[in-house]
Design a protein around this motif. Structure first.
Motif, PDB file in Angstrom:
ATOM      1  N   TRP A  88      47.620  13.216  70.410  1.00 25.76           N
ATOM      2  CA  TRP A  88      47.933  14.417  71.165  1.00 25.76           C
ATOM      3  C   TRP A  88      48.557  14.040  72.498  1.00 25.76           C
ATOM      4  N   LYS A 114      52.312  20.867  76.151  1.00 29.91           N
ATOM      5  CA  LYS A 114      51.450  20.185  75.186  1.00 29.91           C
ATOM      6  C   LYS A 114      50.014  20.116  75.719  1.00 29.91           C
ATOM      7  N   ASP A 117      43.959  18.763  71.513  1.00 30.36           N
ATOM      8  CA  ASP A 117      43.099  19.631  70.711  1.00 30.36           C
ATOM      9  C   ASP A 117      41.653  19.179  70.951  1.00 30.36           C
TER      10      ASP A 117
END
Length: 293
Positions: A88, A114, A117
């Motif tokens: 990520w 961005k 998660d």
């Protein structure tokens, strides 16, 4: 040359490896397992971790890329199953230093909007019996601050806790160690670094153990964190030369040593730093506290 088959290239590599004047490096590739025999004993779960950040300061800098990959290993430290790598990126909300872009290849445009998660990352990390990073003293404080739900998990550092010289290796840099095992990869990207780390941990040693088994044995032993509190200012060069780190928040020099080295280290401090006018603060650390701030 580009049309040569994989079998032909492998044969050529084998021929070169058979000659003492050549060493062959093979590109690391993602695999689903690194040991295919019958597992020994109970299976455990490890998670390899690597982060890229906006800088080196654990207090103010932020993660911009987090990579984690779960793997299973047996009682002998043999990796029997490798999960999917999860990567990520996260927008830090500030422009990147150009040198960070040079180091990581990440740009401001790569990070816009961005986010990590959190639920998925916490789920994977929480499942680990041990979290492994190649510089846990750097990675762990960033991960613990960003994902406090997994703070308190056991961590191990493949860079600091493995006696690489004793195992026949030179240096401690991940890419250099991997090259000595016969592999190469594109470094300074989190996904590639965790792949390299898992392959390194799986490497078989001459006594038929693995690097992972050596790391686990060392990680199970307590370390002692030494805080050179109230050390004289003029001792800073000696402390730094000996490998102590400066804690800018609490304002003291510190290091970690094994139990077998503790007496010698306190004797050195007494002779070269305190000179009979003070003592360090010492605390025992297990893998649960090690490398945390």
């Amino acid at each position: 040359m580009t049309n040569l088959s994989a079998a032909t290239l492998d044969h050529a590599a084998d021929l070169l490896e058979a000659h003492p004047d050549f060493r062959v490096l093979r590109r690391l590739r993602a695999v689903e397992w690194l040991f295919t025999g019958k597992p020994s004993g109970d299976m455990r779960v490890g998670v390899a971790v690597d982060v890229e950040t906006t800088g080196l300061d654990h207090g103010k800098d932020q993660i911009i890329e987090l990579a984690i990959q779960r793997f299973r290993f047996d009682a002998l430290g043999r990796i029997t199953e490798i999960g999917q790598a999860r990567v990520w990126r996260e927008d830090p909300g500030v422009p990147l230093d150009p040198r960070i872009t040079m180091l990581t290849g990440l740009t401001d445009e790569d990070l816009v909007g961005k986010a990590i998660d959190e639920a998925a990352a916490i789920h994977i990390l929480a499942s680990a019996d041990i979290i492994v990073a190649h510089n846990a003293a750097f990675d762990r404080p960033f991960v613990d601050r960003r994902l406090p739900a997994i703070a308190g998990k056991a961590w191990a550092c493949s860079m600091a806790e493995v006696d690489w010289l004793e195992l026949g290796f030179e240096g401690r840099a991940l890419a250099h160690l991997v090259a000595q095992c016969g592999w190469f990869y594109e470094g300074h990207r989190a996904e590639n670094d965790i792949l390299a780390l898992i392959h390194l941990l799986s490497h078989a040693l001459p006594d038929e153990t693995t690097i992972l088994s050596a790391l686990l044995a060392r990680s199970a032993q307590p370390l002692f964190r030494i805080h050179a509190v109230e050390a004289p200012f003029d001792a800073k060069d000696a402390l730094k030369a000996r490998g102590y780190r400066w804690d800018s928040l609490l304002r003291f020099w510190w290091t970690s040593v094994s139990g077998e080295d503790l007496e010698a280290e306190t004797a050195w401090l007494s002779e070269h730093v305190y000179c009979g006018r003070g003592n360090p603060a010492i605390s025992e650390q297990s893998a649960l506290e090690r490398y945390s701030r």
